[in-house]
Design a protein around this motif. Structure first.
Motif: not given
Length: 115
Positions: A1-8, A54-56, A73-75, A106-115
Motif C-alpha cells: 500500500m502507498k500513500a501521498g508524496r511527502l516533502l521532508f 510537508i513533513v517537519t 498539508k503538514v505532518v 480539509t484537515t491541514s495538520l497532523l501531529i505525530l508523536r513517538k510512541s
C-alpha cells in the motif's frame, strides 16, 4: 500500500525519502529540489504547487497550517532529538493515519508523536 508524496523539511534527514520510497513513492527532501536554506514561505509555496505534504519538526509550519489551512498539508513530528531510523519507524507505524489524513480534504495538520 502507498500513500501521498511527502516533502521532508531541512530539519529531517535527506535519507528519509529513499528509505521510505516503497511506502511514500515520489517523496523528496527540500535539499533535492533546490530549497536548502529557503524560507518556510518558499517551501510552503513549492509544496502547494507540486502537491506535496510537508513533513517537519518545525513548529513554524504548524503555525502556517493553522493560519492558512490546506493545501498543502503538514505532518508535524513531535519526536524530540531522535535518530533517522526512529523517525522512519514512526512514519511507517502511522502509515494508515498519514494516508487517511492526506486523503481527507480539509484537515491541514497532523501531529505525530513517538510512541
Amino acid at each position: 500500500m502507498k500513500a501521498g508524496r511527502l516533502l521532508f523539511d531541512e530539519n529531517l534527514s535527506p535519507r528519509l525519502p529513499t528509505a521510505l520510497s516503497d511506502t511514500f513513492p515520489g517523496s523528496t527532501h527540500v535539499r533535492v529540489v533546490g530549497l536548502k536554506g529557503a524560507s518556510d514561505q518558499t517551501i510552503w509555496e513549492f509544496a502547494l504547487k507540486a502537491g506535496f505534504t510537508i513533513v517537519t519538526k518545525d513548529d513554524d509550519f504548524k503555525s502556517l497550517s493553522l493560519l492558512r489551512g490546506a493545501p498543502p498539508k503538514v505532518v508535524w513530528l513531535l519526536v524530540g532529538n531522535t535518530s533517522t531510523a526512529e523517525i522512519q519507524q514512526c512514519l511507517l507505524r502511522y502509515f494508515s493515519t498519514i494516508e487517511s489524513f492526506i486523503a481527507e480534504p480539509t484537515t491541514s495538520l497532523l501531529i505525530l508523536r513517538k510512541s
